[in-house]
Enzyme design. Structure first.
Site, PDB file in Angstrom:
ATOM      1  N   SER A 131      -7.903   0.825   3.249  1.00  0.00           N
ATOM      2  CA  SER A 131      -8.411   0.385   1.954  1.00  0.00           C
ATOM      3  C   SER A 131      -9.607  -0.529   2.166  1.00  0.00           C
ATOM      4  O   SER A 131      -9.932  -0.899   3.300  1.00  0.00           O
ATOM      5  CB  SER A 131      -7.287  -0.370   1.239  1.00  0.00           C
ATOM      6  OG  SER A 131      -7.788  -1.072   0.132  1.00  0.00           O
ATOM      7  N   ARG A 137       0.843  -1.199   0.000  1.00  0.00           N
ATOM      8  CA  ARG A 137       0.000   0.000   0.000  1.00  0.00           C
ATOM      9  C   ARG A 137       0.880   1.252   0.000  1.00  0.00           C
ATOM     10  O   ARG A 137       1.961   1.268   0.601  1.00  0.00           O
ATOM     11  CB  ARG A 137      -0.859  -0.015   1.262  1.00  0.00           C
ATOM     12  CG  ARG A 137      -1.855   1.133   1.415  1.00  0.00           C
ATOM     13  CD  ARG A 137      -3.026   0.973   0.533  1.00  0.00           C
ATOM     14  NE  ARG A 137      -4.188   1.752   0.964  1.00  0.00           N
ATOM     15  CZ  ARG A 137      -5.215   2.004   0.149  1.00  0.00           C
ATOM     16  NH1 ARG A 137      -5.224   1.562  -1.097  1.00  0.00           N
ATOM     17  NH2 ARG A 137      -6.261   2.682   0.585  1.00  0.00           N
ATOM     18  N   THR A 191      -8.616   0.650 -10.013  1.00  0.00           N
ATOM     19  CA  THR A 191      -8.095  -0.541  -9.358  1.00  0.00           C
ATOM     20  C   THR A 191      -8.255  -1.770 -10.256  1.00  0.00           C
ATOM     21  O   THR A 191      -9.112  -1.789 -11.142  1.00  0.00           O
ATOM     22  CB  THR A 191      -8.813  -0.750  -7.996  1.00  0.00           C
ATOM     23  OG1 THR A 191      -8.629   0.419  -7.214  1.00  0.00           O
ATOM     24  CG2 THR A 191      -8.321  -1.931  -7.225  1.00  0.00           C
TER      25      THR A 191
HETATM   26  N1  GLU Z   1      -8.663   3.192  -3.190  1.00  0.00           N
HETATM   27  C1  GLU Z   1      -9.614   2.158  -3.010  1.00  0.00           C
HETATM   28  C2  GLU Z   1      -9.236   1.227  -1.889  1.00  0.00           C
HETATM   29  O1  GLU Z   1      -8.102   1.089  -1.595  1.00  0.00           O
HETATM   30  C3  GLU Z   1      -9.799   1.345  -4.233  1.00  0.00           C
HETATM   31  C4  GLU Z   1     -10.586   2.042  -5.263  1.00  0.00           C
HETATM   32  C5  GLU Z   1     -11.226   1.081  -6.211  1.00  0.00           C
HETATM   33  O2  GLU Z   1     -11.267  -0.104  -5.932  1.00  0.00           O
HETATM   34  O3  GLU Z   1     -11.648   1.519  -7.242  1.00  0.00           O
HETATM   35  O4  GLU Z   1     -10.081   0.628  -1.304  1.00  0.00           O
END
Ligand code: GLU
Length: 589
Positions: free
Chosen positions: A467, A114, A407
């Site tokens: 996250s 991360r 993602t």
């Molecule tokens: N930044 C998000 C997370 O770490 C992920 C965003 C996404 O899955 O589109 O949970």
């Protein structure tokens, strides 16, 4: 003879007409599958290995490494690097994520790569004016993908890093055409990207969104190809201490001197990059109907939520009688109620464990689920409070992460039985919008995942934002039966838990488990529902129980999570399934 020919032709035309009519049929309520309009497609199977992602080109890169004798780790790493070229809106070497590994010998490991907040993160970070637009240099976390992929390849892979970068380099040199869905994504980000020179140059054509395949031209990425080649030649230290690091920091400095608004000025330094380390962690372990569930611990809340939701679902007779058949209102209601309990706990307790004491084991304990079971009213939508754990203070909830859809998830299994589940992220699509000039590196905006001051997930220098990413491996009779995960921000854990429940409780094959309509709920008392395939009677009853339905249609490409699954079936075949809501990257060896 001639008459037979005419008859056949007429029959063929009639069939074609019927098929095209079926295509245009309004999308009415359907219980689920095997009917006109369904996008259900059986899994691809093979004895030798499988990869799943949302990019056909990236999965092919992973398969090429398996074909070359590499293992699942090699394949996953090559696929992630290739995603960074073929689907760079979602993740790349400017991002970070989480990886779960289970070896054929039973070895289990988690690698947390991360992003971290720079040491000089300003005290007013949360309130800085541009913060909530999610763009610019200040929301960039120190990227973890290069260190993460190099770290796991070194520990569990069998091929040198340069070999694993080769398919990505070839893709960047050759260039790819955008899929229609990628063009749709780019349309949504066009305005934002237009305000960053380098992003505008790389991703747009004079400020306009390029055409999709098959009209659009291939778009080679020579800068990115060169950067990946530097990594292949010099190793990951080039990114954290060498020439690439210098380019990243020069761009941060430029943002400070070029008169960027205060909230957009980059604060990352040479020291931040040089001190970045991915962290090996112990996987979380849960049980669901006698299967072992391996998941990823904080700073992602994903693993905790998946296990909490499954523990709560286990308290109900899902699939055991017609009142709890798939898609029945009791089923949908229990899903929504279970998720809200897990969300209340996430918001109060879960964050980077280096900064906050998280009651992780307590949250995923069976006993705890039994006590929370009593909080689920079978007839009424509720607004649950967080649980109480001696020695832990619940913190005020922050605003919560946005249900983004950037993602990328990659799942891989090999012939030996090794399994990898890895999610990597830019956070928002096209991340911060900042591309380091001359390198092709698109930087993340992962620091927007922090929450308001006072919450467990408040921003701090050196901290990793919470996250929702949820790489999971379900182990059954000693084999990785389901290796899965998804993008989709806060919706990820529900997508993953639902697919697991669909397979285990409802006996669906994994492709069907991914295909069927989904529900999610973050807040009392709204449920997001792909209601195009949910019967009106169930929807009415959901409303009567106090849920407000937000319609997510059917197979909505923006309604993530996009679940990717591989695994080993009881007959030993490896399979690959990719979510039909987006581009499908199913591939087997
Ligand atoms: N930044 C998000 C997370 O770490 C992920 C965003 C996404 O899955 O589109 O949970």
């Amino acid at each position: 003879m001639r008459n037979v020919g005419v008859g056949l032709l007429a029959a063929l035309l009639a069939t074609l007409a019927a098929l095209s009519l079926a295509d245009q049929e309004p999308k009415t309520a359907r219980a689920g599958f095997g009917v006109a309009g369904s996008r259900y497609r059986p899994a691809l199977v093979s004895r030798y290995g499988a990869v799943a992602s949302a990019s056909p080109d990236a999965s092919a890169a992973g398969i090429s490494v398996l074909a070359d004798g590499g293992n699942a780790v090699d394949a996953a790493v090559a696929t992630v690097f290739a995603v960074g070229v073929a689907a760079q809106e979602s993740c790349g070497i400017g991002g970070g994520g989480f990886l779960l590994y289970r070896g054929a010998d039973g070895t289990e490991a988690v690698l947390d790569f991360r992003e971290t907040a720079p040491a000089a993160l300003p005290a007013n970070f949360e309130t800085a004016p541009r913060r909530f637009r999610g763009s610019g240099h200040q929301v960039v976390g120190v990227p973890g993908t290069v260190a993460g992929m190099a770290g796991v390849a070194q520990r569990f892979g069998t091929r040198p890093l340069d070999r694993l970068l080769r398919p990505a380099i070839a893709l960047a040199e050759r260039g790819l055409r955008l899929s229609p869905l990628q063009v749709e994504v780019l349309q949504g980000e066009r305005e934002r990207l237009n305000s960053y020179d380098e992003a505008r140059r790389l991703y747009l054509d004079n400020g306009a969104v390029p055409a999709a395949f098959p009209i659009g031209r291939e778009r080679p990425q020579p800068d990115l190809a060169r950067t990946l080649q530097t990594l292949a030649d010099q190793g990951p230290q080039a990114f954290y201490q060498g020439t690439i690091a210098a380019a990243i920091i020069a761009e941060m400095e430029r943002s400070r001197t070029a008169g960027a608004p205060e909230g957009e000025r980059g604060v990352m330094t040479v020291e931040d990059l040089a001190s970045y380390e991915p962290i090996w962690r112990e996987p979380l372990r849960g049980r669901y109907h006698r299967r072992t569930i391996l998941a990823v611990p904080p700073p992602t809340a994903g693993g905790v939520i998946v296990l909490q939701v499954l523990n709560l679902l286990e308290e109900f007779p899902l699939g055991e009688n017609r009142f709890f058949r798939h898609g029945a209102v009791n089923h949908l209601h229990v899903l929504a109620e279970a998720k809200k309990i897990a969300v209340a706990d996430r918001n109060a307790y879960v964050a980077d464990p280096a900064y906050v004491d998280v009651p992780t084991e307590q949250l995923i304990a069976d006993d705890y689920a039994r006590t929370r079971r009593a909080d689920i009213d079978r007839d009424k939508a509720k607004d649950p409070s967080p649980g109480n754990f001696p020695g832990f203070t619940p913190r005020p909830p922050g605003g919560g992460a946005r249900p983004g859809a950037s993602t990328h998830h990659v799942s891989a299994v090999d012939a030996a039985g090794n399994a990898v589940s890895v999610t990597c992220s830019n956070e928002q699509r096209y991340g911060s919008g900042v591309v380091v000039p001359g390198t092709g590196i698109l930087l993340n905006n992962q620091l927007t995942d922090f929450d308001e001051p006072g919450s467990a997930n408040e921003a701090r220098p050196g901290k990793r934002p919470r996250s929702n990413m949820s790489p999971v491996i379900v182990v059954e009779d000693g084999r990785p039966a389901l290796v899965l995960g998804a993008p989709g921000g806060p919706r990820i854990p529900m997508g993953v838990a639902s697919v697991i429940s669909n397979v285990i409780d409802y006996g669906m094959d994994p492709a069907l488990a991914v295909d069927v309509a989904r529900l999610d709920s973050e807040k009392c008392c709204t449920v997001e529902l792909e209601q195009g395939r949910v019967l009106p009677a169930q929807r009415q009853e959901l409303t009567r129980r106090g849920h407000t339905i937000t319609d997510r249609g059917e197979y909505h490409p923006q309604f993530t999570p996009l679940v990717q699954v591989t695994g080993i079936r009881p007959d030993g075949l490896r399979f690959s399934v990719s979510d039909p809501r987006y581009d499908r990257g199913t591939a087997v060896l």
